[in-house]
Design a protein around this motif. Structure first.
Motif, PDB file in Angstrom:
ATOM      1  N   TRP A 287      33.790  34.939  13.340  1.00  0.00           N
ATOM      2  CA  TRP A 287      32.978  35.949  14.023  1.00  0.00           C
ATOM      3  C   TRP A 287      31.910  36.535  13.102  1.00  0.00           C
ATOM      4  O   TRP A 287      31.225  37.483  13.473  1.00  0.00           O
ATOM      5  CB  TRP A 287      33.865  37.071  14.561  1.00  0.00           C
ATOM      6  N   GLU A 288      31.738  35.969  11.906  1.00  0.00           N
ATOM      7  CA  GLU A 288      30.745  36.494  10.971  1.00  0.00           C
ATOM      8  C   GLU A 288      29.337  36.442  11.544  1.00  0.00           C
ATOM      9  O   GLU A 288      28.480  37.246  11.173  1.00  0.00           O
ATOM     10  CB  GLU A 288      30.791  35.729   9.648  1.00  0.00           C
ATOM     11  N   HIS A 289      29.075  35.484  12.425  1.00  0.00           N
ATOM     12  CA  HIS A 289      27.733  35.333  12.995  1.00  0.00           C
ATOM     13  C   HIS A 289      27.651  35.878  14.414  1.00  0.00           C
ATOM     14  O   HIS A 289      26.634  35.685  15.095  1.00  0.00           O
ATOM     15  CB  HIS A 289      27.312  33.865  12.952  1.00  0.00           C
ATOM     16  N   SER A 290      28.710  36.546  14.874  1.00  0.00           N
ATOM     17  CA  SER A 290      28.660  37.218  16.169  1.00  0.00           C
ATOM     18  C   SER A 290      27.766  38.453  16.062  1.00  0.00           C
ATOM     19  O   SER A 290      27.361  38.867  14.972  1.00  0.00           O
ATOM     20  CB  SER A 290      30.064  37.611  16.620  1.00  0.00           C
ATOM     21  N   ILE A 291      27.460  39.046  17.189  1.00  0.00           N
ATOM     22  CA  ILE A 291      26.556  40.204  17.227  1.00  0.00           C
ATOM     23  C   ILE A 291      27.245  41.441  16.663  1.00  0.00           C
ATOM     24  O   ILE A 291      28.415  41.713  16.957  1.00  0.00           O
ATOM     25  CB  ILE A 291      26.100  40.464  18.680  1.00  0.00           C
ATOM     26  N   ASP A 292      26.508  42.211  15.848  1.00  0.00           N
ATOM     27  CA  ASP A 292      27.007  43.487  15.342  1.00  0.00           C
ATOM     28  C   ASP A 292      26.947  44.497  16.486  1.00  0.00           C
ATOM     29  O   ASP A 292      25.882  45.023  16.816  1.00  0.00           O
ATOM     30  CB  ASP A 292      26.167  43.958  14.153  1.00  0.00           C
ATOM     31  N   LEU A 293      28.103  44.754  17.079  1.00  0.00           N
ATOM     32  CA  LEU A 293      28.168  45.583  18.282  1.00  0.00           C
ATOM     33  C   LEU A 293      27.895  47.051  18.007  1.00  0.00           C
ATOM     34  O   LEU A 293      27.601  47.816  18.925  1.00  0.00           O
ATOM     35  CB  LEU A 293      29.539  45.405  18.937  1.00  0.00           C
ATOM     36  N   ARG A 294      27.975  47.457  16.750  1.00  0.00           N
ATOM     37  CA  ARG A 294      27.675  48.848  16.403  1.00  0.00           C
ATOM     38  C   ARG A 294      26.209  49.185  16.627  1.00  0.00           C
ATOM     39  O   ARG A 294      25.839  50.365  16.721  1.00  0.00           O
ATOM     40  CB  ARG A 294      28.048  49.113  14.937  1.00  0.00           C
TER      41      ARG A 294
ATOM     42  N   MET B 276      37.002  51.068  19.193  1.00  0.00           N
ATOM     43  CA  MET B 276      37.189  50.796  17.770  1.00  0.00           C
ATOM     44  C   MET B 276      36.479  49.498  17.400  1.00  0.00           C
ATOM     45  O   MET B 276      36.482  48.534  18.168  1.00  0.00           O
ATOM     46  CB  MET B 276      38.678  50.670  17.441  1.00  0.00           C
ATOM     47  N   PHE B 277      35.874  49.501  16.188  1.00  0.00           N
ATOM     48  CA  PHE B 277      35.149  48.334  15.702  1.00  0.00           C
ATOM     49  C   PHE B 277      35.856  47.758  14.482  1.00  0.00           C
ATOM     50  O   PHE B 277      36.260  48.486  13.579  1.00  0.00           O
ATOM     51  CB  PHE B 277      33.716  48.715  15.324  1.00  0.00           C
TER      52      PHE B 277
ATOM     53  N   GLY C 287      31.998  45.307  12.409  1.00  0.00           N
ATOM     54  CA  GLY C 287      31.277  45.703  13.614  1.00  0.00           C
ATOM     55  C   GLY C 287      31.140  44.610  14.657  1.00  0.00           C
ATOM     56  O   GLY C 287      30.585  44.844  15.736  1.00  0.00           O
ATOM     57  N   ARG C 288      31.656  43.427  14.375  1.00  0.00           N
ATOM     58  CA  ARG C 288      31.492  42.298  15.291  1.00  0.00           C
ATOM     59  C   ARG C 288      32.674  42.115  16.246  1.00  0.00           C
ATOM     60  O   ARG C 288      32.646  41.246  17.108  1.00  0.00           O
ATOM     61  CB  ARG C 288      31.235  41.025  14.479  1.00  0.00           C
ATOM     62  N   ILE C 289      33.674  42.939  16.064  1.00  0.00           N
ATOM     63  CA  ILE C 289      34.848  42.931  16.936  1.00  0.00           C
ATOM     64  C   ILE C 289      35.005  44.326  17.529  1.00  0.00           C
ATOM     65  O   ILE C 289      34.875  45.327  16.822  1.00  0.00           O
ATOM     66  CB  ILE C 289      36.129  42.574  16.150  1.00  0.00           C
TER      67      ILE C 289
END
Length: 287
Positions: free
Chosen positions: A154-161, A240-241, A245-247
């Protein structure tokens, strides 16, 4: 309950690991890693920025949990601990600091050595005395682990924060309610479809074969049957992140999932961790 959630996720390994026949070559490659925490205080533990356990119970505890599903690939791994004061105290005392021990164990021969508790201590971590009273103590360590697999990262997933929190919260809560409806109806096919990526990653990290996967599906089917009509309303949660921040997930004040069913005999918890794999993609279950 956090520990029980992880036991559910790893159920096919814990429940069935003595039943499948493995060749010597397979066993040697199937290394299991665990984190053992000995503490006299409440604490939170994290592996690679993902929550492993939140133990807020008073008194001493001795917990050992499998961490394979949080090790995405060989190389450097990060361990984090948050040590909290005991009930009635405002700060972490020296006794709590001295008593805390975190140990990484390796089970060299997979299922058989795990059952027989034939482990090797490969890392041990202790807290340094901060020489000052603190409301909580946070510490992290880097250690190396070799695994014969590579999991979806998930390192390249979107930073949801960085997203609009109100819109994101609504999307997350809608996802939880959608899953709650599926569980409440006992819709096994839809449930397994949503959990497909998570399950495949966990199965890979635990080296589960077809027989063990089938037994896990039977376990899930049993839980779903007991959850039909018993799902409780999604409430009393915080967003919660994790994973830098990607989860994203929902938790109550005790660190437990607000998605659960309850009958006269038991509580059936369903913890999910969501990510957005690319911009504008819908959220997906990753763990």
């Amino acid at each position: 309950m956090k520990k029980l959630i992880r036991i559910f996720l790893l159920s096919c390994f814990l429940f069935s690991c003595g039943q499948a026949q493995k060749t010597d070559k397979q066993i040697i490659q199937e290394t299991i890693y665990t984190l053992k925490v000995t503490s006299g205080n409440p604490y939170e533990s994290y592996v690679n920025n993902m929550v492993l356990e939140k133990n807020y119970l008073a008194g001493s505890s001795d917990s050992e949990l499998i961490i394979n599903d949080l090790i995405l690939k060989s190389g450097k791994q990060k361990l984090q601990i948050v040590l909290l004061p005991n009930v009635g105290n405002k700060t972490v005392d020296k006794l709590g600091i001295d008593y805390l021990t975190l140990s990484i164990y390796r089970y060299n021969n997979g299922y058989s050595s795990y059952l027989e508790q034939k482990s090797t201590l490969i890392y041990e971590f202790k807290l340094d005395d901060p020489h000052a009273e603190m409301p909580l103590i946070t510490k992290e360590w880097i250690f190396n682990i070799d695994v014969p697999y590579k999991l979806k990262n998930w390192e390249h997933s979107i930073d949801l924060r960085k997203e609009n929190e109100d819109k994101l919260l609504k999307e997350v809560v809608d996802y939880y309610n959608h899953l709650a409806n599926i569980i409440n109806k006992g819709d096994k096919k839809s449930f397994l479809a949503i959990m497909k990526v998570r399950d495949s990653e966990v199965f890979k990290s635990l080296y589960n074969d077809t027989e063990l996967i089938k037994e896990d599906e039977q376990y899930i089917d049993n839980r779903l049957s007991k959850s039909i009509g018993n799902i409780q309303p999604i409430k009393n949660y915080n967003i919660m992140f994790y994973g830098n921040g990607r989860i994203v997930t929902l938790e109550d004040k005790k660190g437990e999932t607000p998605l659960f069913a309850e009958d006269k005999n038991d509580i059936y918890s369903y913890q999910i961790y969501l990510h957005r794999p690319y911009p504008n993609a819908p959220l997906e279950v990753i763990r």
